[in-house]
Design an enzyme around this catalytic site. Structure first.
Site, PDB file in Angstrom:
ATOM      1  N   HIS A   1       0.811  -1.206   0.000  1.00 53.87           N
ATOM      2  CA  HIS A   1       0.000   0.000   0.000  1.00 53.87           C
ATOM      3  C   HIS A   1       0.848   1.261   0.000  1.00 53.87           C
ATOM      4  O   HIS A   1       0.332   2.350  -0.241  1.00 53.87           O
ATOM      5  CB  HIS A   1      -0.925   0.035   1.215  1.00 53.87           C
ATOM      6  CG  HIS A   1      -1.927  -1.070   1.239  1.00 53.87           C
ATOM      7  ND1 HIS A   1      -2.942  -1.187   0.322  1.00 53.87           N
ATOM      8  CD2 HIS A   1      -2.060  -2.131   2.072  1.00 53.87           C
ATOM      9  CE1 HIS A   1      -3.670  -2.260   0.586  1.00 53.87           C
ATOM     10  NE2 HIS A   1      -3.155  -2.851   1.641  1.00 53.87           N
TER      11      HIS A   1
ATOM     12  N   HIS B   1       6.039   6.926   5.964  1.00 52.97           N
ATOM     13  CA  HIS B   1       5.596   6.359   4.692  1.00 52.97           C
ATOM     14  C   HIS B   1       5.060   7.479   3.803  1.00 52.97           C
ATOM     15  O   HIS B   1       4.941   8.633   4.238  1.00 52.97           O
ATOM     16  CB  HIS B   1       4.522   5.285   4.923  1.00 52.97           C
ATOM     17  CG  HIS B   1       3.307   5.810   5.618  1.00 52.97           C
ATOM     18  ND1 HIS B   1       3.163   5.814   6.986  1.00 52.97           N
ATOM     19  CD2 HIS B   1       2.169   6.379   5.134  1.00 52.97           C
ATOM     20  CE1 HIS B   1       2.005   6.343   7.318  1.00 52.97           C
ATOM     21  NE2 HIS B   1       1.378   6.706   6.209  1.00 52.97           N
TER      22      HIS B   1
ATOM     23  N   HIS C   1       2.339   8.852   0.412  1.00 55.52           N
ATOM     24  CA  HIS C   1       1.128   8.730  -0.397  1.00 55.52           C
ATOM     25  C   HIS C   1       1.359   9.538  -1.672  1.00 55.52           C
ATOM     26  O   HIS C   1       1.796  10.687  -1.597  1.00 55.52           O
ATOM     27  CB  HIS C   1      -0.088   9.265   0.363  1.00 55.52           C
ATOM     28  CG  HIS C   1      -0.354   8.543   1.658  1.00 55.52           C
ATOM     29  ND1 HIS C   1      -1.215   7.471   1.752  1.00 55.52           N
ATOM     30  CD2 HIS C   1       0.152   8.731   2.900  1.00 55.52           C
ATOM     31  CE1 HIS C   1      -1.242   7.031   3.001  1.00 55.52           C
ATOM     32  NE2 HIS C   1      -0.417   7.785   3.722  1.00 55.52           N
TER      33      HIS C   1
ATOM     34  N   HIS D   1       4.170  10.934   5.809  1.00 54.96           N
ATOM     35  CA  HIS D   1       3.713  10.888   7.192  1.00 54.96           C
ATOM     36  C   HIS D   1       4.789  10.269   8.080  1.00 54.96           C
ATOM     37  O   HIS D   1       5.236   9.146   7.815  1.00 54.96           O
ATOM     38  CB  HIS D   1       2.435  10.051   7.315  1.00 54.96           C
ATOM     39  CG  HIS D   1       1.255  10.651   6.649  1.00 54.96           C
ATOM     40  ND1 HIS D   1       0.131   9.933   6.275  1.00 54.96           N
ATOM     41  CD2 HIS D   1       1.000  11.942   6.269  1.00 54.96           C
ATOM     42  CE1 HIS D   1      -0.748  10.728   5.714  1.00 54.96           C
ATOM     43  NE2 HIS D   1      -0.244  11.961   5.697  1.00 54.96           N
TER      44      HIS D   1
ATOM     45  N   THR E   1      -5.219   7.419   8.596  1.00 58.77           N
ATOM     46  CA  THR E   1      -5.879   7.532   7.298  1.00 58.77           C
ATOM     47  C   THR E   1      -6.028   6.178   6.611  1.00 58.77           C
ATOM     48  O   THR E   1      -6.483   6.100   5.473  1.00 58.77           O
ATOM     49  CB  THR E   1      -5.101   8.483   6.366  1.00 58.77           C
ATOM     50  OG1 THR E   1      -3.795   7.934   6.127  1.00 58.77           O
ATOM     51  CG2 THR E   1      -4.991   9.869   6.969  1.00 58.77           C
ATOM     52  N   THR E   2      -5.611   5.116   7.274  1.00 60.29           N
ATOM     53  CA  THR E   2      -5.784   3.758   6.770  1.00 60.29           C
ATOM     54  C   THR E   2      -6.444   2.923   7.862  1.00 60.29           C
ATOM     55  O   THR E   2      -6.368   3.275   9.047  1.00 60.29           O
ATOM     56  CB  THR E   2      -4.432   3.117   6.410  1.00 60.29           C
ATOM     57  OG1 THR E   2      -3.581   3.114   7.564  1.00 60.29           O
ATOM     58  CG2 THR E   2      -3.750   3.873   5.282  1.00 60.29           C
TER      59      THR E   2
END
Length: 355
Positions: A88, A118, A120, A144, A225-226
């Site tokens: 992801h 990580h 996005h 993040h 957010t996940t």
């Protein structure tokens, strides 16, 4: 003894995050559970204080109780850590024995220890991949840095606290040249050809190298957010983006969860990178913005930003000055404007000092 403890703690944290935040049950596009359906198996994803959100700068309130962030240990390099393709995102797990501590910034006596970072980013052909938006607009990439409140070690321990986690959000925007710190991450990411692959970071940047110069930030309370979307996050979104090159954005956009099953047949590499969307590409890994539900976004304004803005305004005005009749009028208008801004700056400085 401390080194061994650090190794085991790092292993534990990697397992917890892979199990909780990166279950194969959910995803962003073609998986069984896309963002609008996450709540079906992860009820907190349907909560009232979810993230990300759209930050509307005109509605943000300056909070004089907020202070500069303290970034203890952020000057240490990430060398000795690892980079993981979890299907992801790509995630940096920090080196055992190195501690990166976030404090200040309105956290009071609380200290937060960094667990991982990580990214996005968008699908090929797009430049809109950030999770948070600014005035309705996505930036290309969002990083993040996830921290946990001391003395806790696992997300499950703090899932019912509104301030159990502190996430530092950093936007990455397109500039004219390559970012050497981000490139070190990308050099490692090129070795990760499928989900669950890991590579050691032999020459890593420091966390400071991955941050912008400005300390101005936005603050609100929200969630992961996940999935599992625990509403335990104090969000700190840095206002100034870090600049990367367009080629570096394209490199992110080619990271895959699995190796391609077939050749696209595209011969022009630049054209391919902009238009090809492989079914195994990770990009587009951002959740849509969520409702405020009564929440308020506040901000801390780095005073050096104010001073820099004043200097830029004066320089710009001087460069336009001529011997025309309007010169005196321009000087007068500028003087009034800058006097007001300096007064506001001094008020904030003294208010912060009194507290």
């Amino acid at each position: 003894m401390y080194a061994n403890e650090g190794v085991w703690r790092s292993i534990l944290l990697q397992v917890v995050f892979l199990q909780l935040a990166f279950s194969s049950e959910w995803g962003y596009r073609d998986e069984r559970l896309t963002p609008s359906d996450w709540y079906q198996e992860y009820p907190q994803c349907g909560g009232h204080h979810q993230s990300p959100i759209d930050i509307v700068t005109n509605d943000v309130l300056v909070d004089t109780s907020l202070t500069k962030l303290r970034l203890n240990g952020y000057g240490q390099s990430l060398t000795g850590g690892s980079l993981v393709n979890n299907g992801h995102s790509v995630q940096v797990n920090f080196p055992p024995g190195k501690r990166y501590i976030l404090s200040g910034g309105g956290f009071g006596s609380k200290r937060y220890r960094a667990l991982q970072l990580h990214f996005h980013w968008p699908l090929p052909g797009s430049v809109e991949g950030s999770e948070h938006t600014m005035n309705g607009k996505h930036l290309p990439i969002e990083m993040h840095i996830v921290h946990i409140k001391e003395p806790y070690d696992a997300v499950e321990q703090v899932k019912n606290m509104t301030d159990g986690l502190a996430v530092l959000g950093v936007f990455l925007d397109i500039g004219e040249s390559k970012n050497s710190a981000v490139q070190k991450v990308l050099d490692c990411a090129e070795k990760l050809t499928k989900a669950d692959s890991t590579t050691a970071i032999a020459d890593g940047p420091s966390l400071l190298d991955l941050l912008p110069d400005s300390g101005t930030f936005h603050r609100y309370f929200g969630s992961l957010t996940t999935p599992p979307c625990y509403e335990t996050v104090v969000w700190t979104i840095l206002a100034q983006p870090v600049l990367i090159s367009r080629d570096q954005l394209r490199a992110f956009q080619q990271i895959k969860s699995f190796e391609s099953k077939h050749d696209s047949g595209c011969s022009d590499s630049a054209s391919c990178l902009d238009t090809m969307v492989d079914e195994n590409i990770i990009g587009g890994n951002f959740r849509p913005t969520q409702p405020y539900n009564g929440r308020v976004v506040t901000s801390f304004v780095d005073t050096k930003d104010d001073i820099r803005d004043i200097e830029n305004d004066v320089d710009a005005l001087c460069s336009k000055m001529t011997s025309s009749k309007k010169t005196v009028e321009r000087i007068s208008q500028c003087a009034k404007k800058q006097a007001n801004r300096i007064l506001k700056l001094l008020r904030r400085m003294f208010a912060s000092k009194d507290q």
